[in-house]
Design a protein around this motif. Sequence first.
Motif, PDB file in Angstrom:
ATOM      1  N   ALA A 111     -28.757  72.603  52.219  1.00 25.03           N
ATOM      2  CA  ALA A 111     -29.522  71.385  52.084  1.00 25.03           C
ATOM      3  C   ALA A 111     -28.859  69.849  52.064  1.00 25.03           C
ATOM      4  CB  ALA A 111     -30.144  71.219  50.387  1.00 25.03           C
ATOM      5  N   PRO A 112     -29.257  68.953  52.754  1.00 17.32           N
ATOM      6  CA  PRO A 112     -28.743  67.876  52.744  1.00 17.32           C
ATOM      7  C   PRO A 112     -28.376  66.984  51.370  1.00 17.32           C
ATOM      8  CG  PRO A 112     -30.800  67.238  53.624  1.00 17.32           C
ATOM      9  CD  PRO A 112     -30.719  68.903  53.616  1.00 17.32           C
ATOM     10  N   LEU A 113     -27.260  66.665  51.286  1.00 14.00           N
ATOM     11  CA  LEU A 113     -26.921  65.924  49.960  1.00 14.00           C
ATOM     12  C   LEU A 113     -26.508  64.530  49.848  1.00 14.00           C
ATOM     13  CD1 LEU A 113     -25.029  69.065  48.452  1.00 14.00           C
ATOM     14  CD2 LEU A 113     -27.447  68.423  47.758  1.00 14.00           C
ATOM     15  N   PHE A 114     -25.449  64.269  50.703  1.00 13.67           N
ATOM     16  CA  PHE A 114     -24.820  63.151  50.753  1.00 13.67           C
ATOM     17  C   PHE A 114     -24.646  62.477  52.210  1.00 13.67           C
ATOM     18  CE2 PHE A 114     -23.482  64.905  46.632  1.00 13.67           C
ATOM     19  CZ  PHE A 114     -23.630  64.194  46.109  1.00 13.67           C
ATOM     20  N   ARG A 115     -24.580  61.166  52.431  1.00 16.25           N
ATOM     21  CA  ARG A 115     -24.016  60.676  53.840  1.00 16.25           C
ATOM     22  C   ARG A 115     -22.783  60.145  53.724  1.00 16.25           C
ATOM     23  NH1 ARG A 115     -28.488  60.317  56.822  1.00 16.25           N
ATOM     24  NH2 ARG A 115     -30.741  60.157  55.687  1.00 16.25           N
ATOM     25  N   SER A 151      -9.485  60.119  42.963  1.00 17.37           N
ATOM     26  CA  SER A 151      -9.659  61.181  42.107  1.00 17.37           C
ATOM     27  C   SER A 151      -9.014  62.584  42.384  1.00 17.37           C
ATOM     28  CB  SER A 151     -11.332  61.387  41.686  1.00 17.37           C
ATOM     29  OG  SER A 151     -11.914  61.836  42.759  1.00 17.37           O
ATOM     30  N   GLY A 152      -9.098  62.784  43.974  1.00 18.05           N
ATOM     31  CA  GLY A 152      -8.517  64.072  44.460  1.00 18.05           C
ATOM     32  C   GLY A 152      -9.634  64.840  44.948  1.00 18.05           C
ATOM     33  N   TRP A 153     -11.098  64.392  44.677  1.00 20.62           N
ATOM     34  CA  TRP A 153     -12.243  65.033  45.370  1.00 20.62           C
ATOM     35  C   TRP A 153     -12.944  64.003  46.049  1.00 20.62           C
ATOM     36  CZ3 TRP A 153     -10.677  65.923  40.275  1.00 20.62           C
ATOM     37  CH2 TRP A 153     -10.177  66.870  39.999  1.00 20.62           C
ATOM     38  N   PRO A 154     -13.909  64.696  47.091  1.00 26.92           N
ATOM     39  CA  PRO A 154     -14.966  63.670  47.849  1.00 26.92           C
ATOM     40  C   PRO A 154     -15.569  62.893  46.851  1.00 26.92           C
ATOM     41  CG  PRO A 154     -14.498  65.787  48.808  1.00 26.92           C
ATOM     42  CD  PRO A 154     -13.930  65.983  47.501  1.00 26.92           C
ATOM     43  N   SER A 155     -15.761  61.785  47.018  1.00 27.90           N
ATOM     44  CA  SER A 155     -16.665  60.760  46.123  1.00 27.90           C
ATOM     45  C   SER A 155     -17.604  60.253  46.733  1.00 27.90           C
ATOM     46  CB  SER A 155     -15.826  59.913  45.294  1.00 27.90           C
ATOM     47  OG  SER A 155     -14.583  60.730  44.401  1.00 27.90           O
ATOM     48  N   PHE A 156     -18.545  60.078  46.244  1.00 27.85           N
ATOM     49  CA  PHE A 156     -19.849  59.196  46.815  1.00 27.85           C
ATOM     50  C   PHE A 156     -20.684  58.363  45.723  1.00 27.85           C
ATOM     51  CE2 PHE A 156     -19.275  63.507  48.498  1.00 27.85           C
ATOM     52  CZ  PHE A 156     -19.430  63.333  49.947  1.00 27.85           C
ATOM     53  N   TYR A 157     -21.096  57.312  46.025  1.00 26.90           N
ATOM     54  CA  TYR A 157     -21.944  56.229  44.992  1.00 26.90           C
ATOM     55  C   TYR A 157     -23.569  56.708  44.771  1.00 26.90           C
ATOM     56  CZ  TYR A 157     -23.089  53.229  49.107  1.00 26.90           C
ATOM     57  OH  TYR A 157     -23.601  52.588  50.065  1.00 26.90           O
ATOM     58  N   LEU A 194     -22.039  71.719  42.115  1.00 27.74           N
ATOM     59  CA  LEU A 194     -21.377  70.657  43.257  1.00 27.74           C
ATOM     60  C   LEU A 194     -20.062  70.007  42.587  1.00 27.74           C
ATOM     61  CD1 LEU A 194     -24.683  69.245  44.780  1.00 27.74           C
ATOM     62  CD2 LEU A 194     -23.203  71.142  45.569  1.00 27.74           C
ATOM     63  N   GLY A 195     -20.196  69.404  41.287  1.00 24.29           N
ATOM     64  CA  GLY A 195     -19.317  68.736  40.475  1.00 24.29           C
ATOM     65  C   GLY A 195     -20.015  67.989  39.462  1.00 24.29           C
ATOM     66  N   GLU A 217     -22.075  54.521  40.199  1.00 23.67           N
ATOM     67  CA  GLU A 217     -21.736  55.850  39.922  1.00 23.67           C
ATOM     68  C   GLU A 217     -20.976  56.292  40.693  1.00 23.67           C
ATOM     69  OE1 GLU A 217     -25.886  57.515  37.971  1.00 23.67           O
ATOM     70  OE2 GLU A 217     -25.959  57.157  40.115  1.00 23.67           O
ATOM     71  N   ARG A 218     -19.952  57.533  40.476  1.00 25.29           N
ATOM     72  CA  ARG A 218     -19.219  58.310  41.191  1.00 25.29           C
ATOM     73  C   ARG A 218     -19.547  59.767  41.041  1.00 25.29           C
ATOM     74  NH1 ARG A 218     -14.411  60.916  39.258  1.00 25.29           N
ATOM     75  NH2 ARG A 218     -14.400  59.520  37.366  1.00 25.29           N
ATOM     76  N   TYR A 219     -20.160  60.191  42.307  1.00 24.56           N
ATOM     77  CA  TYR A 219     -20.441  61.385  42.228  1.00 24.56           C
ATOM     78  C   TYR A 219     -19.129  62.149  42.726  1.00 24.56           C
ATOM     79  CZ  TYR A 219     -25.525  60.789  41.792  1.00 24.56           C
ATOM     80  OH  TYR A 219     -26.498  60.323  41.267  1.00 24.56           O
ATOM     81  N   CYS A 220     -18.523  63.007  41.967  1.00 24.78           N
ATOM     82  CA  CYS A 220     -17.188  63.507  42.174  1.00 24.78           C
ATOM     83  C   CYS A 220     -17.346  64.901  42.475  1.00 24.78           C
ATOM     84  CB  CYS A 220     -16.146  63.357  41.096  1.00 24.78           C
ATOM     85  SG  CYS A 220     -14.669  63.925  41.177  1.00 24.78           S
ATOM     86  N   MET A 221     -17.429  65.170  43.887  1.00 26.06           N
ATOM     87  CA  MET A 221     -17.962  66.605  44.335  1.00 26.06           C
ATOM     88  C   MET A 221     -16.571  67.542  44.926  1.00 26.06           C
ATOM     89  SD  MET A 221     -21.207  66.135  44.084  1.00 26.06           S
ATOM     90  CE  MET A 221     -20.725  65.470  42.444  1.00 26.06           C
ATOM     91  N   ASN A 222     -17.093  68.814  44.610  1.00 20.05           N
ATOM     92  CA  ASN A 222     -15.819  69.834  45.200  1.00 20.05           C
ATOM     93  C   ASN A 222     -16.198  69.806  46.462  1.00 20.05           C
ATOM     94  OD1 ASN A 222     -14.650  71.142  42.781  1.00 20.05           O
ATOM     95  ND2 ASN A 222     -16.827  71.077  42.010  1.00 20.05           N
ATOM     96  N   GLY A 223     -14.888  69.630  47.406  1.00 16.59           N
ATOM     97  CA  GLY A 223     -15.137  69.820  48.930  1.00 16.59           C
ATOM     98  C   GLY A 223     -15.481  71.407  49.052  1.00 16.59           C
ATOM     99  N   VAL A 224     -15.085  72.382  48.719  1.00 18.65           N
ATOM    100  CA  VAL A 224     -15.671  73.654  48.906  1.00 18.65           C
ATOM    101  C   VAL A 224     -17.091  73.896  48.652  1.00 18.65           C
ATOM    102  CG1 VAL A 224     -13.250  74.681  48.793  1.00 18.65           C
ATOM    103  CG2 VAL A 224     -15.142  74.793  46.867  1.00 18.65           C
ATOM    104  N   ALA A 225     -17.746  72.940  47.944  1.00 16.55           N
ATOM    105  CA  ALA A 225     -19.486  73.189  47.748  1.00 16.55           C
ATOM    106  C   ALA A 225     -20.072  72.280  48.813  1.00 16.55           C
ATOM    107  CB  ALA A 225     -19.651  72.649  46.364  1.00 16.55           C
ATOM    108  N   LEU A 226     -19.447  71.957  49.787  1.00 16.65           N
ATOM    109  CA  LEU A 226     -20.168  70.910  50.882  1.00 16.65           C
ATOM    110  C   LEU A 226     -19.701  71.442  52.323  1.00 16.65           C
ATOM    111  CD1 LEU A 226     -19.104  67.502  49.507  1.00 16.65           C
ATOM    112  CD2 LEU A 226     -21.171  68.733  49.060  1.00 16.65           C
ATOM    113  N   ASP A 227     -20.654  71.415  52.986  1.00 17.99           N
ATOM    114  CA  ASP A 227     -20.379  71.506  54.546  1.00 17.99           C
ATOM    115  C   ASP A 227     -20.706  70.180  55.162  1.00 17.99           C
ATOM    116  OD1 ASP A 227     -19.580  74.207  55.080  1.00 17.99           O
ATOM    117  OD2 ASP A 227     -21.894  74.661  55.002  1.00 17.99           O
TER     118      ASP A 227
END
Length: 137
Positions: A56-60, A69-75, A107-108, A120-130
């Motif tokens: 499922a598409p989650l972030f752009r 933070s050390g994790w991919p972050s999105f607003y 996801l995080g 907002e800071r969506y702090c996501m685990n990289g292994v949860a994302l493709d």
Amino acid sequence: MTDTPVKVQKSDAEWRAELTPEQYAVTRQHGTERAFTGPHLEEKRPGVFHCVCCHAPLFRTKTKYESGSGWPSFYEPISEDAVKRIEDRSYGMVRVEVLCATCDAHLGHVFPDGPEPTGERYCMNGVALDFEPAADE
């Protein structure tokens, strides 16, 4: 007619067979990868980040930023209904856990210390994302 995605439900054995041990531990057992070790931390190409479990598409990429933070972050997520937020009281703290709305993959977490326009800071685990690159964004 609704645009609500069909809920993806699989058995534990199916998830284990489809995911790597680390992906399974993070997405199905609510784990966390070690900071600065996961994929996508440096990804800057235009594209879309998808759930590793159900695609499922989650972030752009255009909403991704360097939080330190050390994790991919999105607003912000790709849409309001792409993710679910639930209260997480684990480890003696109160946080907001972020799950894939389609398959309930962990996801995080989201924190209220991100940049504008959302704060907002969506702090996501990289292994949860493709990641799926796009020609333009």
